[in-house]
Motif scaffolding. Structure first.
Motif, mmCIF file in Angstrom:
data_model
loop_
_atom_site.group_PDB
_atom_site.id
_atom_site.type_symbol
_atom_site.label_atom_id
_atom_site.label_comp_id
_atom_site.label_asym_id
_atom_site.label_seq_id
_atom_site.Cartn_x
_atom_site.Cartn_y
_atom_site.Cartn_z
ATOM 1 N N TRP A 194 30.750 25.654 6.251
ATOM 2 C CA TRP A 194 30.276 25.388 4.806
ATOM 3 C C TRP A 194 28.901 26.117 4.499
ATOM 4 C CZ3 TRP A 194 31.150 21.051 8.081
ATOM 5 C CH2 TRP A 194 32.546 20.409 7.883
ATOM 6 N N LEU A 195 27.846 26.373 5.608
ATOM 7 C CA LEU A 195 26.708 26.872 5.211
ATOM 8 C C LEU A 195 26.506 28.070 6.060
ATOM 9 C CD1 LEU A 195 24.660 23.655 5.128
ATOM 10 C CD2 LEU A 195 25.172 25.088 3.076
ATOM 11 N N SER A 196 25.733 29.069 5.673
ATOM 12 C CA SER A 196 25.411 30.363 6.765
ATOM 13 C C SER A 196 24.538 30.110 7.735
ATOM 14 C CB SER A 196 24.975 31.311 5.845
ATOM 15 O OG SER A 196 25.974 31.843 5.069
ATOM 16 N N HIS A 197 23.405 29.031 6.969
ATOM 17 C CA HIS A 197 22.290 28.761 8.153
ATOM 18 C C HIS A 197 21.968 27.134 8.245
ATOM 19 C CE1 HIS A 197 21.302 33.176 8.329
ATOM 20 N NE2 HIS A 197 21.368 33.008 7.050
ATOM 21 N N PRO A 198 23.111 26.303 8.543
ATOM 22 C CA PRO A 198 22.811 24.759 8.605
ATOM 23 C C PRO A 198 21.810 24.376 9.473
ATOM 24 C CG PRO A 198 24.839 25.593 9.798
ATOM 25 C CD PRO A 198 24.342 26.636 9.228
ATOM 26 N N ASN A 199 21.227 25.216 10.242
ATOM 27 C CA ASN A 199 20.015 24.849 11.322
ATOM 28 C C ASN A 199 18.757 24.612 10.329
ATOM 29 O OD1 ASN A 199 18.943 24.284 14.015
ATOM 30 N ND2 ASN A 199 17.505 25.872 13.432
ATOM 31 N N TYR A 200 18.701 25.450 9.363
ATOM 32 C CA TYR A 200 17.529 25.787 8.429
ATOM 33 C C TYR A 200 17.447 24.378 7.519
ATOM 34 C CZ TYR A 200 16.751 29.998 11.039
ATOM 35 O OH TYR A 200 16.657 30.943 11.591
ATOM 36 N N VAL A 201 18.755 23.911 7.519
ATOM 37 C CA VAL A 201 18.613 22.817 6.520
ATOM 38 C C VAL A 201 18.048 21.594 7.267
ATOM 39 C CG1 VAL A 201 20.094 20.962 5.720
ATOM 40 C CG2 VAL A 201 20.811 23.435 5.424
ATOM 41 N N ALA A 202 18.300 21.686 8.598
ATOM 42 C CA ALA A 202 17.733 20.665 9.488
ATOM 43 C C ALA A 202 16.366 20.865 9.724
ATOM 44 C CB ALA A 202 18.578 20.721 10.786
ATOM 45 N N VAL A 203 15.843 22.013 9.741
ATOM 46 C CA VAL A 203 14.523 22.363 9.755
ATOM 47 C C VAL A 203 13.666 21.862 8.598
ATOM 48 C CG1 VAL A 203 12.590 24.186 9.827
ATOM 49 C CG2 VAL A 203 14.639 24.094 11.482
ATOM 50 N N VAL A 204 14.327 22.059 7.420
ATOM 51 C CA VAL A 204 13.712 21.635 6.050
ATOM 52 C C VAL A 204 13.692 20.219 6.009
ATOM 53 C CG1 VAL A 204 14.032 21.950 3.524
ATOM 54 C CG2 VAL A 204 14.214 23.921 4.791
ATOM 55 N N ALA A 205 14.412 19.388 6.163
ATOM 56 C CA ALA A 205 14.799 18.022 6.226
ATOM 57 C C ALA A 205 13.561 17.445 7.093
ATOM 58 C CB ALA A 205 16.153 17.507 6.606
ATOM 59 N N GLY B 244 10.875 18.662 8.489
ATOM 60 C CA GLY B 244 9.433 19.079 8.205
ATOM 61 C C GLY B 244 8.966 18.400 6.936
ATOM 62 N N LEU B 245 10.037 18.125 5.952
ATOM 63 C CA LEU B 245 9.508 16.891 4.985
ATOM 64 C C LEU B 245 9.535 15.605 5.487
ATOM 65 C CD1 LEU B 245 8.922 16.884 2.107
ATOM 66 C CD2 LEU B 245 11.476 16.922 1.523
ATOM 67 N N ALA B 246 10.606 15.220 6.084
ATOM 68 C CA ALA B 246 10.795 13.652 6.564
ATOM 69 C C ALA B 246 9.794 13.327 7.502
ATOM 70 C CB ALA B 246 12.153 13.422 6.978
ATOM 71 N N LEU B 247 9.547 13.940 8.597
ATOM 72 C CA LEU B 247 8.856 13.689 9.777
ATOM 73 C C LEU B 247 7.381 13.080 9.209
ATOM 74 C CD1 LEU B 247 8.554 12.809 12.811
ATOM 75 C CD2 LEU B 247 7.920 15.196 13.120
ATOM 76 N N PRO B 248 6.593 13.970 8.476
ATOM 77 C CA PRO B 248 5.342 13.487 7.837
ATOM 78 C C PRO B 248 5.342 12.363 7.320
ATOM 79 C CG PRO B 248 5.623 15.761 7.619
ATOM 80 C CD PRO B 248 7.094 15.123 8.216
ATOM 81 N N LEU B 249 6.497 12.372 6.288
ATOM 82 C CA LEU B 249 6.417 11.214 5.120
ATOM 83 C C LEU B 249 6.912 9.784 6.034
ATOM 84 C CD1 LEU B 249 7.966 13.051 2.166
ATOM 85 C CD2 LEU B 249 5.421 12.270 2.691
ATOM 86 N N VAL B 250 7.328 9.988 7.185
ATOM 87 C CA VAL B 250 7.697 8.530 7.820
ATOM 88 C C VAL B 250 6.402 7.694 7.909
ATOM 89 C CG1 VAL B 250 8.206 7.693 10.114
ATOM 90 C CG2 VAL B 250 9.560 9.554 9.419
ATOM 91 N N HIS B 251 5.342 8.340 7.819
ATOM 92 C CA HIS B 251 4.098 7.471 7.849
ATOM 93 C C HIS B 251 3.199 7.944 6.914
ATOM 94 C CE1 HIS B 251 0.983 4.939 9.397
ATOM 95 N NE2 HIS B 251 1.737 4.627 10.361
ATOM 96 N N ALA C 85 2.264 10.753 5.610
ATOM 97 C CA ALA C 85 1.477 12.289 5.645
ATOM 98 C C ALA C 85 2.081 13.355 4.705
ATOM 99 C CB ALA C 85 1.585 12.687 7.138
ATOM 100 N N TRP C 86 1.640 12.963 3.355
ATOM 101 C CA TRP C 86 2.373 13.769 2.295
ATOM 102 C C TRP C 86 1.536 15.316 2.292
ATOM 103 C CZ3 TRP C 86 -1.432 15.364 -0.838
ATOM 104 C CH2 TRP C 86 -2.483 14.650 -1.220
ATOM 105 N N LEU C 87 0.405 15.124 2.668
ATOM 106 C CA LEU C 87 -0.430 16.588 2.563
ATOM 107 C C LEU C 87 0.220 17.680 3.684
ATOM 108 C CD1 LEU C 87 -2.373 18.252 1.370
ATOM 109 C CD2 LEU C 87 -4.179 17.214 3.370
ATOM 110 N N THR C 88 0.547 16.947 4.964
ATOM 111 C CA THR C 88 1.244 17.802 6.052
ATOM 112 C C THR C 88 2.568 18.160 5.579
ATOM 113 O OG1 THR C 88 -0.008 16.663 7.622
ATOM 114 C CG2 THR C 88 2.246 17.664 8.549
ATOM 115 N N ALA C 89 3.310 17.128 4.910
ATOM 116 C CA ALA C 89 4.933 17.517 4.387
ATOM 117 C C ALA C 89 4.821 18.501 3.187
ATOM 118 C CB ALA C 89 5.451 16.213 3.760
ATOM 119 N N ALA C 90 3.905 18.393 2.358
ATOM 120 C CA ALA C 90 3.636 19.496 1.351
ATOM 121 C C ALA C 90 3.130 21.037 2.027
ATOM 122 C CB ALA C 90 2.653 19.080 0.300
ATOM 123 N N LEU C 91 2.295 21.024 2.857
ATOM 124 C CA LEU C 91 1.869 22.250 3.258
ATOM 125 C C LEU C 91 2.846 22.848 4.289
ATOM 126 C CD1 LEU C 91 -0.673 23.990 3.799
ATOM 127 C CD2 LEU C 91 -1.358 22.824 5.621
#
Length: 181
Positions: A117-128, A130-137, A139-145
């Motif tokens: 379905w995707l050429s680069h599905p691993n990067y979907v995981a990386v993006v998800a 990178g956004l989600a791990l900081p936002l668990v607690h 850390a919105w600034l880390t998520a945005a940066l």
């Protein structure tokens, strides 16, 4: 915050496991004549991903970020799903998966698993992640940066991979370029 620290450390250990797999796979690829591309951007990728883990803990600790249960548990589920997708990619590519851009000439593109379905599905995981791990607690600034810097890095990385794999790449001027190995 102890459980969040343990979560971030677990993600860090997962990254170490990736590096172990990548080194083993690099030996396999190089033994079959692999050509490496993208050496110049790889150190930036390592620094960025390490910075994500450090930033998560630092922002929560010194930024006084509170835990919001609704957001936190939802984002934790996204982190788990990102790990599942990442390891599905690793399993699907087998010895061809790597953190570096190593292409064994003559091997066909993989078109099964998430690559159907995707050429680069691993990067979907990386993006998800990178956004989600900081936002668990919160850390919105880390998520945005991380998200902003990662978007710039992925632009370079995906173009590098596509060219290394000999795929046509759409340029900003609308022309297409491709490179074969």
């Amino acid at each position: 915050m102890l459980w969040y620290t343990l979560l971030v450390l677990a993600v860090g250990l997962e990254r170490v496991a990736e590096l172990v797999v990548a080194r083993r796979n690099a030996r396999w690829s190089l033994a079959r004549g692999a050509v490496e591309a993208g050496r110049r951007h790889y150190p930036a990728m390592v620094v960025l991903h390490t910075g994500l883990l450090v930033g998560c803990l630092a922002e929560v600790r010194w930024g006084g970020r509170p835990f919001d249960p609704v957001m936190g548990w939802f984002m934790a589920a996204v982190v788990v799903a990102a790990q599942a997708l990442r390891w599905w990619c690793i399993g699907t590519l087998g010895p061809r998966w790597n953190t570096r851009v190593l292409v064994v000439p003559g091997l066909p593109l993989v078109a099964r698993g998430p690559y159907r379905w995707l050429s680069h599905p691993n990067y979907v995981a990386v993006v998800a992640e990178g956004l989600a791990l900081p936002l668990v607690h919160g850390a919105w600034l880390t998520a945005a940066l991380f998200t902003g810097l990662n978007a710039a890095l992925l632009t370079v990385r995906i173009r590098c991979e596509n060219e290394a794999l000999g795929l046509a790449v759409e340029r900003a001027d609308g022309s297409r370029a491709g490179a074969g190995l």
